[in-house]
Design a protein around this motif. Structure first.
Motif, short mmCIF file in Angstrom:
data_model
loop_
_atom_site.label_atom_id
_atom_site.label_comp_id
_atom_site.label_asym_id
_atom_site.label_seq_id
_atom_site.Cartn_x
_atom_site.Cartn_y
_atom_site.Cartn_z
N TYR A 1 0.83 -1.21 0.00
CA TYR A 1 0.00 0.00 0.00
C TYR A 1 0.86 1.26 0.00
N GLN A 2 0.46 2.22 -0.81
CA GLN A 2 1.04 3.57 -0.77
C GLN A 2 -0.01 4.49 -0.17
N GLU A 3 0.26 4.99 1.02
CA GLU A 3 -0.74 5.76 1.76
C GLU A 3 -0.85 7.20 1.29
N GLU A 4 0.23 7.74 0.74
CA GLU A 4 0.17 9.12 0.23
C GLU A 4 1.10 9.25 -0.97
N ALA A 5 0.74 10.16 -1.88
CA ALA A 5 1.50 10.34 -3.12
C ALA A 5 2.64 11.32 -2.88
N LEU A 6 3.86 10.81 -2.79
CA LEU A 6 5.03 11.65 -2.51
C LEU A 6 6.08 11.54 -3.60
N GLY A 7 5.70 11.03 -4.78
CA GLY A 7 6.64 10.95 -5.88
C GLY A 7 7.00 9.53 -6.26
N THR A 8 7.65 9.40 -7.42
CA THR A 8 7.95 8.08 -7.96
C THR A 8 8.92 7.28 -7.09
N ALA A 9 9.92 7.95 -6.53
CA ALA A 9 10.88 7.23 -5.68
C ALA A 9 10.20 6.69 -4.43
N HIS A 10 9.33 7.50 -3.84
CA HIS A 10 8.60 7.05 -2.66
C HIS A 10 7.69 5.88 -3.00
N ALA A 11 7.02 5.95 -4.15
CA ALA A 11 6.11 4.88 -4.55
C ALA A 11 6.85 3.55 -4.66
N ILE A 12 7.99 3.55 -5.35
CA ILE A 12 8.74 2.32 -5.53
C ILE A 12 9.24 1.78 -4.19
N LEU A 13 9.68 2.68 -3.31
CA LEU A 13 10.22 2.27 -2.02
C LEU A 13 9.16 1.65 -1.12
N CYS A 14 7.90 1.90 -1.39
CA CYS A 14 6.85 1.22 -0.63
C CYS A 14 6.98 -0.30 -0.74
N ALA A 15 7.57 -0.77 -1.83
CA ALA A 15 7.78 -2.21 -2.03
C ALA A 15 9.21 -2.61 -1.69
N LYS A 16 9.80 -1.98 -0.67
CA LYS A 16 11.22 -2.19 -0.39
C LYS A 16 11.55 -3.65 -0.05
N GLU A 17 10.58 -4.39 0.52
CA GLU A 17 10.84 -5.80 0.83
C GLU A 17 11.04 -6.62 -0.43
N SER A 18 10.53 -6.13 -1.57
CA SER A 18 10.64 -6.85 -2.83
C SER A 18 11.81 -6.35 -3.68
N LEU A 19 12.51 -5.33 -3.23
CA LEU A 19 13.64 -4.79 -3.98
C LEU A 19 14.90 -5.59 -3.65
N GLU A 20 14.97 -6.77 -4.25
CA GLU A 20 16.10 -7.67 -4.08
C GLU A 20 16.40 -8.33 -5.41
N GLY A 21 17.67 -8.51 -5.73
CA GLY A 21 18.05 -9.18 -6.95
C GLY A 21 17.65 -8.39 -8.19
N LYS A 22 17.38 -9.07 -9.28
CA LYS A 22 17.03 -8.44 -10.55
C LYS A 22 15.58 -7.95 -10.49
N VAL A 23 15.39 -6.70 -10.89
CA VAL A 23 14.09 -6.05 -10.72
C VAL A 23 13.74 -5.25 -11.97
N VAL A 24 12.49 -5.37 -12.41
CA VAL A 24 11.93 -4.45 -13.40
C VAL A 24 10.89 -3.58 -12.69
N VAL A 25 11.01 -2.28 -12.83
CA VAL A 25 10.03 -1.33 -12.31
C VAL A 25 9.24 -0.80 -13.49
N ALA A 26 7.92 -0.92 -13.42
CA ALA A 26 7.07 -0.51 -14.55
C ALA A 26 5.85 0.23 -14.03
N PHE A 27 5.70 1.47 -14.47
CA PHE A 27 4.52 2.24 -14.08
C PHE A 27 3.33 1.81 -14.94
N ALA A 28 2.17 1.68 -14.30
CA ALA A 28 1.09 0.87 -14.86
C ALA A 28 0.21 1.57 -15.88
N ASP A 29 0.53 2.78 -16.32
CA ASP A 29 -0.29 3.40 -17.35
C ASP A 29 0.40 3.37 -18.71
#
Length: 335
Positions: free
Chosen positions: A82-110
């Protein structure tokens, strides 16, 4: 390989269609935007997808269940963050910090895309880009003679590059990305009042990370109604030779179907012309109508209509007009 998908935005430009469902769950050629995105990323990654983390607002239990099922269909675990407030793209990605391990693709959904490359997972990082005629509205990259990215430039008013960043990124080391994003928040480093991914990319580049471009062949936007209808058109062209675009349970009576079209389960098309570039959802009925270049979602009834370049939501009743339409869920419009 993990995929991180920030999708907590309100989708205001897509209203009324996003009043009842999040924008990434609006269907394109019979599948939700975010499902198309996940599947297309999986196709260009020659490694198994271990996890798909969806960064969302509080969209409800059914949406979360649907998202986890999308991950399951590519053989991955689905994680809801969950992202509780909109504080920018870096903040949004960091909400999933537990999943930021190894090889990662970040893709914005629009964003959807068409690509004919295989991702180079040995690279430090890859920024997906497309050549555009007018780069001024976009973030762009500059390259050196070794095809490495030297600069990230936001909305250049004088020509710097025509390679626009589309909003999909690959990182070989997700933990390194996580640390760089955390650094921005810990030190309150903002750009235009928000924590931005581009600042982390710049810091990583300055520390020696080598980013390379992956140039896609087509970039498709789902930001508003007209763009989404166009994306549906292009997707139907991509998949027009696939089997099953017209469900075997669909009932076609005195119907003319002009491909490419998608027609869902138990749809009924009677005394009508449908196509080209039309997607019709499950349990929807079309009677005595002409429909082209449109998306009609599930459990909707269209009678005596002549519609083009239109989007009709779920549980809509529409009768007797010729229009360029955008009707959200549970609307009734009849003469």
């Amino acid at each position: 390989m993990r995929i991180i998908i920030p999708m907590a935005g309100m989708g205001k430009r897509m209203r009324p269609h996003t009043l009842t469902v999040p924008k990434p769950l609006i269907p394109i050629a019979g599948k939700p935007i975010v499902q198309r995105l996940v599947e297309d990323i999986a196709k260009v990654c020659h490694e198994p997808i271990e996890e798909v983390a969806f960064i969302i607002g509080h969209f409800g239990e059914q949406v979360e269940k649907d998202l986890k099922e999308i991950a399951t269909q590519v053989g991955a675990k689905g994680t809801i963050v969950y992202q509780e407030e909109a504080l920018g793209t870096a903040h949004a990605i960091l909400c999933a910090k537990e999943s930021l391990e190894g090889k990662v693709v970040v893709a914005f959904a629009d964003t959807l895309f068409n690509a004919d490359f295989q991702l180079d997972t040995n690279a430090d990082g890859t920024i997906w880009v497309q050549r555009v005629e007018d780069p001024r509205p976009f973030g762009v990259i500059k390259l050196n003679e070794n095809n490495e990215i030297t600069d990230f430039v936001e909305k250049p008013q004088e020509f710097i590059s025509d390679l626009a960043i589309i909003g999909i990124y690959y990182f070989r080391d997700g933990a390194y990305l996580r640390d760089e994003l955390q650094y921005l928040l810990d030190n309150d480093i903002k750009d235009k009042g928000e924590y931005q991914l581009t600042n982390a990319l710049e810091n990583m580049k300055n520390k020696g990370t080598k980013f390379i471009p992956a140039v896609i062949s087509e970039w498709l936007d789902c930001g508003n109604k007209n763009a989404t209808v166009y994306t549906n058109q292009r997707y139907l062209e991509y998949i027009k030779d696939e089997e099953g675009l017209v469900a075997t349970s669909a009932k076609l009576e005195n119907a003319v179907i002009i491909p490419p079209v998608y027609i869902g389960e138990n749809a009924k098309i009677t005394n009508s012309v449908v196509g080209p570039h039309v997607s019709i959802g499950n349990n929807t009925s079309v009677y005595n109508s002409v429909v082209s270049n449109s998306i009609i979602q599930e459990n909707t009834s269209l009678k005596n209509g002549n519609v083009a370049n239109s989007m009709l939501g779920n549980f809509v009743v529409f009768e007797g007009r010729q229009s360029d339409l955008s009707l959200g869920d549970y609307n009734t419009l009849a003469e």
